[in-house]
Write an enzyme that holds these catalytic residues in place. Structure first.
Site, PDB file in Angstrom:
ATOM      1  N   SER A 182      46.747 -56.024 -17.094  1.00 31.58           N
ATOM      2  CA  SER A 182      46.629 -55.831 -15.737  1.00 31.58           C
ATOM      3  C   SER A 182      48.568 -56.247 -15.539  1.00 31.58           C
ATOM      4  O   SER A 182      49.006 -55.990 -14.529  1.00 31.58           O
ATOM      5  CB  SER A 182      45.912 -56.974 -15.096  1.00 31.58           C
ATOM      6  OG  SER A 182      44.787 -56.694 -15.117  1.00 31.58           O
ATOM      7  N   THR A 236      38.408 -61.584 -14.622  1.00 30.85           N
ATOM      8  CA  THR A 236      37.735 -61.284 -15.290  1.00 30.85           C
ATOM      9  C   THR A 236      36.561 -62.004 -16.226  1.00 30.85           C
ATOM     10  O   THR A 236      36.550 -62.905 -15.374  1.00 30.85           O
ATOM     11  CB  THR A 236      38.527 -61.043 -16.478  1.00 30.85           C
ATOM     12  OG1 THR A 236      38.602 -59.945 -17.156  1.00 30.85           O
ATOM     13  CG2 THR A 236      39.026 -61.525 -16.957  1.00 30.85           C
ATOM     14  N   LYS A 286      33.475 -64.124 -12.713  1.00 29.55           N
ATOM     15  CA  LYS A 286      33.236 -62.840 -11.843  1.00 29.55           C
ATOM     16  C   LYS A 286      32.260 -63.853 -10.827  1.00 29.55           C
ATOM     17  O   LYS A 286      32.183 -63.727  -9.155  1.00 29.55           O
ATOM     18  CB  LYS A 286      33.460 -61.770 -12.578  1.00 29.55           C
ATOM     19  CG  LYS A 286      33.836 -61.390 -12.475  1.00 29.55           C
ATOM     20  CD  LYS A 286      33.365 -59.651 -13.463  1.00 29.55           C
ATOM     21  CE  LYS A 286      35.391 -59.034 -14.361  1.00 29.55           C
ATOM     22  NZ  LYS A 286      35.220 -57.547 -14.219  1.00 29.55           N
ATOM     23  N   ASN A 345      35.598 -59.600  -8.374  1.00 23.11           N
ATOM     24  CA  ASN A 345      37.019 -59.415  -9.243  1.00 23.11           C
ATOM     25  C   ASN A 345      38.873 -59.017  -8.832  1.00 23.11           C
ATOM     26  O   ASN A 345      39.299 -59.501  -9.290  1.00 23.11           O
ATOM     27  CB  ASN A 345      37.285 -58.320 -10.498  1.00 23.11           C
ATOM     28  CG  ASN A 345      36.697 -56.572  -9.405  1.00 23.11           C
ATOM     29  OD1 ASN A 345      36.193 -56.186  -8.798  1.00 23.11           O
ATOM     30  ND2 ASN A 345      38.128 -55.899 -10.673  1.00 23.11           N
ATOM     31  N   ASP A 392      35.146 -53.851  -9.026  1.00 26.39           N
ATOM     32  CA  ASP A 392      35.160 -53.276 -10.063  1.00 26.39           C
ATOM     33  C   ASP A 392      33.238 -52.238 -10.255  1.00 26.39           C
ATOM     34  O   ASP A 392      33.480 -51.179 -10.868  1.00 26.39           O
ATOM     35  CB  ASP A 392      33.918 -53.928 -10.674  1.00 26.39           C
ATOM     36  CG  ASP A 392      34.668 -54.816 -12.307  1.00 26.39           C
ATOM     37  OD1 ASP A 392      36.034 -54.336 -12.550  1.00 26.39           O
ATOM     38  OD2 ASP A 392      34.756 -55.842 -11.964  1.00 26.39           O
ATOM     39  N   GLY A 439      23.242 -56.367 -20.709  1.00 25.98           N
ATOM     40  CA  GLY A 439      24.253 -57.890 -20.103  1.00 25.98           C
ATOM     41  C   GLY A 439      23.531 -57.894 -18.674  1.00 25.98           C
ATOM     42  O   GLY A 439      23.125 -56.925 -17.630  1.00 25.98           O
ATOM     43  N   GLY A 444      26.295 -59.652 -16.260  1.00 31.09           N
ATOM     44  CA  GLY A 444      26.810 -60.660 -15.786  1.00 31.09           C
ATOM     45  C   GLY A 444      27.533 -60.303 -14.382  1.00 31.09           C
ATOM     46  O   GLY A 444      26.478 -59.346 -14.508  1.00 31.09           O
ATOM     47  N   GLY A 445      28.394 -60.995 -14.061  1.00 31.32           N
ATOM     48  CA  GLY A 445      29.119 -59.976 -13.012  1.00 31.32           C
ATOM     49  C   GLY A 445      29.978 -58.308 -13.015  1.00 31.32           C
ATOM     50  O   GLY A 445      29.928 -57.629 -12.201  1.00 31.32           O
ATOM     51  N   GLY A 481      36.407 -48.375 -20.617  1.00 35.43           N
ATOM     52  CA  GLY A 481      35.803 -48.026 -19.416  1.00 35.43           C
ATOM     53  C   GLY A 481      37.438 -48.358 -18.899  1.00 35.43           C
ATOM     54  O   GLY A 481      38.331 -48.391 -17.858  1.00 35.43           O
TER      55      GLY A 481
END
Length: 241
Positions: free
Chosen positions: A16, A59, A63, A84, A100, A123, A125-126, A224
């Site tokens: 980023s 990240t 999140k 995010n 995202d 997964g 998560g966020g 990704g």
């Protein structure tokens, strides 16, 4: 000078800072983007006191936990339950967004085939929440998979029938990302066929062990990176509009 940055842990893999600082330079914008690894999300208020931030990226693994430090959420972030991107107005108002989902949708849509009707998401998560949201938006049925069946099913419950019925498999766990390059989800890779499509939200390294398992079996694979660029462009739009 406007200040932007990214919070998370770890952040050695993040692209980023280079991406946004180059954008600032080419567009002659007086702004700086920095990396802020946080040992715990509770350190965020102190960080916010140090700079007059206009925006932050968020990240793993914050999140979801970052939400309690925000004033409002946009509709997508509220529906997903993960943030995010944070926009901070001049009056200090903090609004959370989730780019995202749109980044994932825009990247995976042209890669899907007509027979891709069901997906397994590894997964909870966020990132998983955003991916599930995106897959639902694209009309796919989704089954979440994790180590413990708190949401969805556990890896041990993945039968040959379940794997065969779900042609899309998306990894949203940090396994495979620096410093976990030598790890992969406990997925029954031997059940994969050429009809499967493996997508990993990780972009560094470009090919995780998860993707290598798919490539070895003739599956379609994608990392990704495309999602990353798409969500970054959306974040920039949020900060500048």
């Amino acid at each position: 000078m406007m200040h932007f940055g990214i919070i998370g842990q770890p952040l050695a893999h993040s692209f980023s800072a280079k991406y946004f600082n180059e954008m600032f330079r080419t567009q002659k914008i007086e702004a700086k983007y920095s990396v802020y690894p946080l040992e715990k999300i509770e350190d965020l208020p102190e960080l916010l006191k140090l700079h007059q931030f206009r925006g932050l990226n968020v990240t793993m693994p914050y999140k979801q936990s970052v939400i309690r430090y925000l004033d409002t959420l946009d509709g997508t972030a509220q529906a997903i339950g993960a943030v995010n991107v944070i926009r901070i107005d001049e009056d200090g108002h903090r609004r959370g967004y989730n780019t995202d989902a749109i980044g994932f949708i825009n990247d995976i849509r042209p890669q899907l085939q007509p027979n891709d009707k069901r997906a397994l998401v590894l997964g909870t998560g966020g990132a998983a929440q955003a991916v599930c949201y995106g897959l639902h938006e694209l009309g796919l049925e989704v089954q979440m998979v994790s180590r413990e069946a708190t949401r969805g099913i556990c890896y041990e419950a993945l039968t040959p029938e379940i794997v065969a019925e779900h042609s899309v498999v998306v990894n949203t766990t940090p396994l495979g990302m620096h410093p976990l390059e030598e790890e992969k989800a406990n997925f029954p890779y031997h059940l994969l066929k050429k009809a499967h499509f493996l997508y990993d939200v990780i972009y560094n390294p470009a090919q995780t062990l998860f993707l290598k398992e798919g490539e070895r079996r003739g599956c379609r694979i994608s990392n990704g990176m495309g999602m990353l660029y798409q969500q970054a462009q959306a974040a920039w739009g949020i900060w500048t509009n």
